[in-house]
Design a protein around this motif. Sequence first.
Motif, PDB file in Angstrom:
ATOM      1  N   ALA A   3       0.706  -1.102  -0.013  1.00 41.96           N
ATOM      2  CA  ALA A   3      -0.079   0.075   0.000  1.00 41.96           C
ATOM      3  C   ALA A   3       0.912   1.111  -0.095  1.00 41.96           C
ATOM      4  O   ALA A   3       1.723   1.152   0.606  1.00 41.96           O
ATOM      5  CB  ALA A   3      -0.835   0.133   1.265  1.00 41.96           C
ATOM      6  N   VAL A   5       0.565   5.262   0.774  1.00 46.03           N
ATOM      7  CA  VAL A   5      -0.104   6.226   1.244  1.00 46.03           C
ATOM      8  C   VAL A   5       0.613   7.710   1.020  1.00 46.03           C
ATOM      9  O   VAL A   5       1.549   7.875   0.979  1.00 46.03           O
ATOM     10  CB  VAL A   5      -0.404   6.163   2.817  1.00 46.03           C
ATOM     11  CG1 VAL A   5      -1.245   7.260   3.344  1.00 46.03           C
ATOM     12  CG2 VAL A   5      -1.193   4.774   3.122  1.00 46.03           C
ATOM     13  N   GLU A  55      -7.623  -1.828   1.833  1.00 45.72           N
ATOM     14  CA  GLU A  55      -7.592  -0.397   1.605  1.00 45.72           C
ATOM     15  C   GLU A  55      -8.414  -0.024   2.805  1.00 45.72           C
ATOM     16  O   GLU A  55      -8.090   1.214   3.299  1.00 45.72           O
ATOM     17  CB  GLU A  55      -8.610  -0.160   0.206  1.00 45.72           C
ATOM     18  CG  GLU A  55      -8.424   1.338  -0.161  1.00 45.72           C
ATOM     19  CD  GLU A  55      -8.991   1.349  -1.751  1.00 45.72           C
ATOM     20  OE1 GLU A  55      -9.444   2.465  -2.031  1.00 45.72           O
ATOM     21  OE2 GLU A  55      -9.067   0.331  -2.224  1.00 45.72           O
ATOM     22  N   VAL A  58      -5.944   0.240   5.870  1.00 44.80           N
ATOM     23  CA  VAL A  58      -4.984   1.151   5.644  1.00 44.80           C
ATOM     24  C   VAL A  58      -5.424   2.543   5.911  1.00 44.80           C
ATOM     25  O   VAL A  58      -4.855   3.471   6.540  1.00 44.80           O
ATOM     26  CB  VAL A  58      -4.295   1.000   4.334  1.00 44.80           C
ATOM     27  CG1 VAL A  58      -3.261   2.393   3.964  1.00 44.80           C
ATOM     28  CG2 VAL A  58      -3.498  -0.091   3.993  1.00 44.80           C
ATOM     29  N   ALA A  59      -6.868   2.791   5.482  1.00 42.08           N
ATOM     30  CA  ALA A  59      -7.485   3.915   5.917  1.00 42.08           C
ATOM     31  C   ALA A  59      -7.576   3.965   7.173  1.00 42.08           C
ATOM     32  O   ALA A  59      -7.547   5.174   7.589  1.00 42.08           O
ATOM     33  CB  ALA A  59      -8.932   3.995   5.094  1.00 42.08           C
ATOM     34  N   CYS A  62      -4.364   5.164   8.853  1.00 41.29           N
ATOM     35  CA  CYS A  62      -4.285   6.785   8.497  1.00 41.29           C
ATOM     36  C   CYS A  62      -4.981   7.667   9.460  1.00 41.29           C
ATOM     37  O   CYS A  62      -4.315   8.718  10.077  1.00 41.29           O
ATOM     38  CB  CYS A  62      -4.721   6.899   7.040  1.00 41.29           C
ATOM     39  SG  CYS A  62      -3.459   6.325   5.789  1.00 41.29           S
ATOM     40  N   TYR A  74      -5.374  12.420   2.725  1.00 38.69           N
ATOM     41  CA  TYR A  74      -4.289  11.397   2.374  1.00 38.69           C
ATOM     42  C   TYR A  74      -5.035  10.641   1.106  1.00 38.69           C
ATOM     43  O   TYR A  74      -6.284  10.826   1.168  1.00 38.69           O
ATOM     44  CB  TYR A  74      -4.116  10.410   3.333  1.00 38.69           C
ATOM     45  CG  TYR A  74      -5.291   9.809   4.113  1.00 38.69           C
ATOM     46  CD1 TYR A  74      -5.897   8.619   3.818  1.00 38.69           C
ATOM     47  CD2 TYR A  74      -5.833  10.321   5.370  1.00 38.69           C
ATOM     48  CE1 TYR A  74      -7.043   7.844   4.019  1.00 38.69           C
ATOM     49  CE2 TYR A  74      -6.928   9.515   6.009  1.00 38.69           C
ATOM     50  CZ  TYR A  74      -7.422   8.452   5.486  1.00 38.69           C
ATOM     51  OH  TYR A  74      -8.312   7.815   5.958  1.00 38.69           O
ATOM     52  N   THR A  75      -4.372   9.828   0.565  1.00 40.61           N
ATOM     53  CA  THR A  75      -5.117   9.018  -0.430  1.00 40.61           C
ATOM     54  C   THR A  75      -4.231   7.613  -0.305  1.00 40.61           C
ATOM     55  O   THR A  75      -2.990   7.588   0.038  1.00 40.61           O
ATOM     56  CB  THR A  75      -4.824   9.540  -1.944  1.00 40.61           C
ATOM     57  OG1 THR A  75      -3.384   9.543  -2.263  1.00 40.61           O
ATOM     58  CG2 THR A  75      -5.532  10.718  -2.338  1.00 40.61           C
ATOM     59  N   VAL A  76      -5.076   6.591  -0.488  1.00 37.55           N
ATOM     60  CA  VAL A  76      -4.464   5.155  -0.279  1.00 37.55           C
ATOM     61  C   VAL A  76      -4.461   4.562  -1.769  1.00 37.55           C
ATOM     62  O   VAL A  76      -5.556   4.757  -2.415  1.00 37.55           O
ATOM     63  CB  VAL A  76      -5.309   4.414   0.760  1.00 37.55           C
ATOM     64  CG1 VAL A  76      -4.802   2.868   0.631  1.00 37.55           C
ATOM     65  CG2 VAL A  76      -5.274   5.072   2.086  1.00 37.55           C
ATOM     66  N   GLU A  77      -3.119   3.945  -1.963  1.00 38.78           N
ATOM     67  CA  GLU A  77      -3.094   3.240  -3.243  1.00 38.78           C
ATOM     68  C   GLU A  77      -2.691   1.793  -2.970  1.00 38.78           C
ATOM     69  O   GLU A  77      -1.649   1.666  -2.456  1.00 38.78           O
ATOM     70  CB  GLU A  77      -2.180   3.988  -4.223  1.00 38.78           C
ATOM     71  CG  GLU A  77      -1.852   3.267  -5.312  1.00 38.78           C
ATOM     72  CD  GLU A  77      -0.602   3.862  -6.067  1.00 38.78           C
ATOM     73  OE1 GLU A  77      -0.344   3.459  -7.283  1.00 38.78           O
ATOM     74  OE2 GLU A  77      -0.134   4.996  -5.489  1.00 38.78           O
TER      75      GLU A  77
END
Length: 79
Positions: A3, A5, A55, A58-59, A62, A74-77
């Motif tokens: 992931a 971030v 996802e 991970v969010a 964050c 933030y963005t999660v990839e």
Amino acid sequence: MKARVHVMLKDGVLDPQGEAVRHALGHLGFSGVEGVRQGKVIELDLAATDKAAAEVEVAQMCDKLLANTVIEKYTVEIV
């Protein structure tokens, strides 16, 4: 699974590090830079195998630790 971030200050929040970089670039002759926003990238190695669940997890990371959601976005990839 990995992931990535991306954490950045929200629009309207003063970015003193970005401003220092912009100022330094000007002194180095790069006069066309009108603004700089500095952020951070966090890469996580995850044991998860389900992309959607990873996802969400991970969010949550964050929201609880990796980003100060009062002043940062933030963005999660998942890669």
